[in-house]
Design an enzyme around this catalytic site. Structure first.
Site, PDB file in Angstrom:
ATOM      1  N   ASP A 175      20.277  -7.329  -5.373  1.00 13.02           N
ATOM      2  CA  ASP A 175      19.540  -7.928  -6.498  1.00 13.02           C
ATOM      3  C   ASP A 175      18.514  -8.944  -5.989  1.00 13.02           C
ATOM      4  O   ASP A 175      17.379  -9.004  -6.457  1.00 13.02           O
ATOM      5  CB  ASP A 175      20.489  -8.549  -7.538  1.00 13.02           C
ATOM      6  CG  ASP A 175      21.483  -9.526  -6.940  1.00 13.02           C
ATOM      7  OD1 ASP A 175      21.683  -9.526  -5.707  1.00 13.02           O
ATOM      8  OD2 ASP A 175      22.079 -10.314  -7.719  1.00 13.02           O
TER       9      ASP A 175
ATOM     10  N   TYR B 258      25.853   8.929  -6.260  1.00 16.17           N
ATOM     11  CA  TYR B 258      25.225  10.185  -6.661  1.00 16.17           C
ATOM     12  C   TYR B 258      26.195  11.356  -6.527  1.00 16.17           C
ATOM     13  O   TYR B 258      26.105  12.325  -7.280  1.00 16.17           O
ATOM     14  CB  TYR B 258      23.983  10.467  -5.800  1.00 16.17           C
ATOM     15  CG  TYR B 258      22.720   9.825  -6.328  1.00 16.17           C
ATOM     16  CD1 TYR B 258      22.607   8.447  -6.407  1.00 16.17           C
ATOM     17  CD2 TYR B 258      21.640  10.596  -6.748  1.00 16.17           C
ATOM     18  CE1 TYR B 258      21.447   7.848  -6.889  1.00 16.17           C
ATOM     19  CE2 TYR B 258      20.483  10.015  -7.232  1.00 16.17           C
ATOM     20  CZ  TYR B 258      20.391   8.642  -7.300  1.00 16.17           C
ATOM     21  OH  TYR B 258      19.239   8.062  -7.778  1.00 16.17           O
TER      22      TYR B 258
ATOM     23  N   LYS C 159      25.680  -4.995  -2.102  1.00 19.24           N
ATOM     24  CA  LYS C 159      26.279  -5.978  -3.009  1.00 19.24           C
ATOM     25  C   LYS C 159      27.705  -6.242  -2.543  1.00 19.24           C
ATOM     26  O   LYS C 159      28.680  -5.891  -3.207  1.00 19.24           O
ATOM     27  CB  LYS C 159      26.280  -5.421  -4.440  1.00 19.24           C
ATOM     28  CG  LYS C 159      24.924  -5.453  -5.136  1.00 19.24           C
ATOM     29  CD  LYS C 159      24.561  -6.825  -5.714  1.00 19.24           C
ATOM     30  CE  LYS C 159      25.404  -7.189  -6.928  1.00 19.24           C
ATOM     31  NZ  LYS C 159      25.089  -8.563  -7.407  1.00 19.24           N
TER      32      LYS C 159
ATOM     33  N   ASP D 113      11.360   2.470  -6.152  1.00 16.91           N
ATOM     34  CA  ASP D 113      10.411   2.509  -7.274  1.00 16.91           C
ATOM     35  C   ASP D 113       9.667   1.173  -7.382  1.00 16.91           C
ATOM     36  O   ASP D 113       8.457   1.139  -7.602  1.00 16.91           O
ATOM     37  CB  ASP D 113      11.127   2.784  -8.605  1.00 16.91           C
ATOM     38  CG  ASP D 113      11.070   4.255  -8.999  1.00 16.91           C
ATOM     39  OD1 ASP D 113      11.016   5.108  -8.089  1.00 16.91           O
ATOM     40  OD2 ASP D 113      11.098   4.554 -10.211  1.00 16.91           O
TER      41      ASP D 113
ATOM     42  N   ASP E  79      17.170   4.106  -4.623  1.00 19.02           N
ATOM     43  CA  ASP E  79      16.420   4.734  -5.714  1.00 19.02           C
ATOM     44  C   ASP E  79      15.642   3.657  -6.470  1.00 19.02           C
ATOM     45  O   ASP E  79      14.443   3.797  -6.733  1.00 19.02           O
ATOM     46  CB  ASP E  79      17.406   5.448  -6.644  1.00 19.02           C
ATOM     47  CG  ASP E  79      16.711   6.108  -7.819  1.00 19.02           C
ATOM     48  OD1 ASP E  79      15.662   6.743  -7.599  1.00 19.02           O
ATOM     49  OD2 ASP E  79      17.215   5.985  -8.955  1.00 19.02           O
TER      50      ASP E  79
HETATM   51  C1  IPM Z   1      14.107   9.981  -6.767  1.00 14.34           C
HETATM   52  C2  IPM Z   1      14.394  10.443  -8.169  1.00 14.34           C
HETATM   53  C3  IPM Z   1      15.700  11.241  -8.163  1.00 14.34           C
HETATM   54  C4  IPM Z   1      16.810  10.295  -7.721  1.00 14.34           C
HETATM   55  C5  IPM Z   1      16.035  11.932  -9.502  1.00 14.34           C
HETATM   56  C6  IPM Z   1      14.915  12.842  -9.967  1.00 14.34           C
HETATM   57  C7  IPM Z   1      17.332  12.676  -9.435  1.00 14.34           C
HETATM   58  O1  IPM Z   1      14.427   9.365  -9.038  1.00 14.34           O
HETATM   59  O2  IPM Z   1      13.968  10.841  -5.875  1.00 14.34           O
HETATM   60  O3  IPM Z   1      14.010   8.778  -6.558  1.00 14.34           O
HETATM   61  O4  IPM Z   1      17.401   9.594  -8.556  1.00 14.34           O
HETATM   62  O5  IPM Z   1      17.110  10.303  -6.531  1.00 14.34           O
HETATM   63 MG    MG Z   2      13.898   7.524  -8.148  1.00 11.18          MG
END
Ligand code: IPM
Ligand code: MG
Length: 369
Positions: free
Chosen positions: A226, A142, A193, A254, A250
């Site tokens: 993975d 990042y 990884k 999700d 990240d």
């Molecule tokens: C998160 C989001 C952010 C990230 C974006 C909005 C920059 O997806 O907080 O997970 O990638 O960290």
């Molecule tokens: Mg995210």
């Protein structure tokens, strides 16, 4: 009585709608008189870009530095697709994380019993699920330099992102994960990884050493990122705490979030190191984004945002009892069958963002009656 200063940054899209519900809860606590919050509000993301051409202003950063905690909604939307990369809405969020030094991102994925049926996995796989993803938040790809696109002059361009980790960055996030595991299931999975990345090799070595030196009592498993993704959808209950880098965190968070039925349910806390005065900077935000497709229609689920405020009570203000009250109120409204669209099931009652907020406050009132 304790008084705390909050900076409220609703941001864009549904961020502004769900923050209204948190505001009501903050007022509710202020009226109770056991803890007081002074709030200031400012702009971030596309809203800040529209107002002054950048995703967060220096003034707002200054307010964030001074606050006891930042409560953040969501940023972004198609409206800002064409703004310069440096000024894109997400840049405001990334600057907050970086400049406040919020290196530890805690993302719990908890499956409320009432929602086990809304998961895309079989309910027996997710019932009782309680995972904590500890994501490194201020390093890795990042923020690594160089990060650029160069013109090669032959009709070709080259894009570079840089994944960098230094020992201290891995060390401190590993300690956060082991510490938290001790208060939970006492198991840490460290995901990287190492089979293709040098940062993965170092990650693995540092986590192994911290474990060896200071956390022998906690179980540690190393897992390739993975494989971790695969195991999360195969048998998620095998996990307790997962510690991983910024990008893997990240993605894995999700996936973990969706296991619980909806992204609209999950809060997060981003926490920094203690400063000289013993203060810890922190920001609380839902895991979901600004959902431009449903923004402005009263459809957004405010639960992740409200649960993020509960995390602020727990982690920044040591108000565990108040945090428990909010979490109980959320569980109760779900048990009563109230649902926003994202978690709607047959036979349940579809409610608006405001109605959900009202119902949660009613449950808070019941607990103090
Ligand atoms: C998160 C989001 C952010 C990230 C974006 C909005 C920059 O997806 O907080 O997970 O990638 O960290
Ligand atoms: Mg995210």
């Amino acid at each position: 009585m304790s008084t705390f200063d909050l900076l409220i940054l609703p941001g864009d899209g549904i961020g502004t709608e769900i923050m209204v519900e948190v505001d009501r809860i903050i007022k509710w606590f202020n009226d109770q008189g056991t803890v007081t919050f002074n709030t200031q509000q400012s702009l971030v993301g596309g809203a800040a870009f529209d107002a002054h051409g950048e995703a967060i202003s220096d003034e707002t950063m200054d307010m964030a530095q001074k606050a006891d905690a930042v409560i953040f909604g969501a940023v972004g939307g198609p409206k800002w697709d064409d703004v310069p990369y440096e000024a894109r809405p997400e840049a405001g969020l990334l600057r907050l994380r970086k400049d406040l030094g919020l290196f530890a991102n805690l993302r719990p994925a908890i499956c409320y019993p009432a929602l086990a049926q809304s998961s895309s996995l079989k309910h027996e796989l997710v019932e009782g699920l309680d995972i904590l993803i500890v994501r490194e938040l201020t390093g890795g790809v990042y923020f690594g330099e160089p990060k650029e696109i160069t013109d090669l002059g032959n009709g070709q361009q080259r894009a570079v992102d840089t994944q960098i980790y230094e020992t201290y960055e891995i060390d401190r996030i590993a300690r956060v994960a082991f510490d938290l595991a001790r208060k939970r299931g006492n198991l840490v999975h460290s995901a990287e990884k190492r089979n293709v990345m040098k940062t993965g090799v170092l990650w693995n070595q540092v986590v192994t050493k911290i474990h060896e030196d200071d956390f022998k009592d906690v179980s540690l498993e190393h897992i390739l990122a993975d494989n971790c993704a695969m195991q999360l959808v195969r048998n998620p209950k095998q996990f307790d705490v997962i510690v991983t880098d910024n990008l893997f965190g990240d993605i894995l968070s999700d996936a973990a979030a969706m296991l619980t039925g909806s992204l609209g349910m999950l809060p997060s806390a981003s926490i920094g190191a203690k400063d000289d005065q013993g203060r810890t900077k922190a920001m609380y935000e839902p895991v979901h984004g600004s959902a431009p497709d449903i923004a402005g229609q009263g459809k957004a689920n405010p639960i992740a945002m409200i649960a993020s405020f509960a995390m602020a009570l727990r982690y920044s203000f040591s108000k565990a009892q108040e945090a428990d009250m909010i979490e109980t109120a959320i569980a109760n409204v779900l048990d009563q069958g109230l649902r926003t669209g994202d978690i709607m099931q047959e036979g349940k009652r579809l409610v608006s963002t405001t109605d959900m907020g009202t119902a949660i406050i009613a449950e808070l009132n019941k607990q103090t009656a």
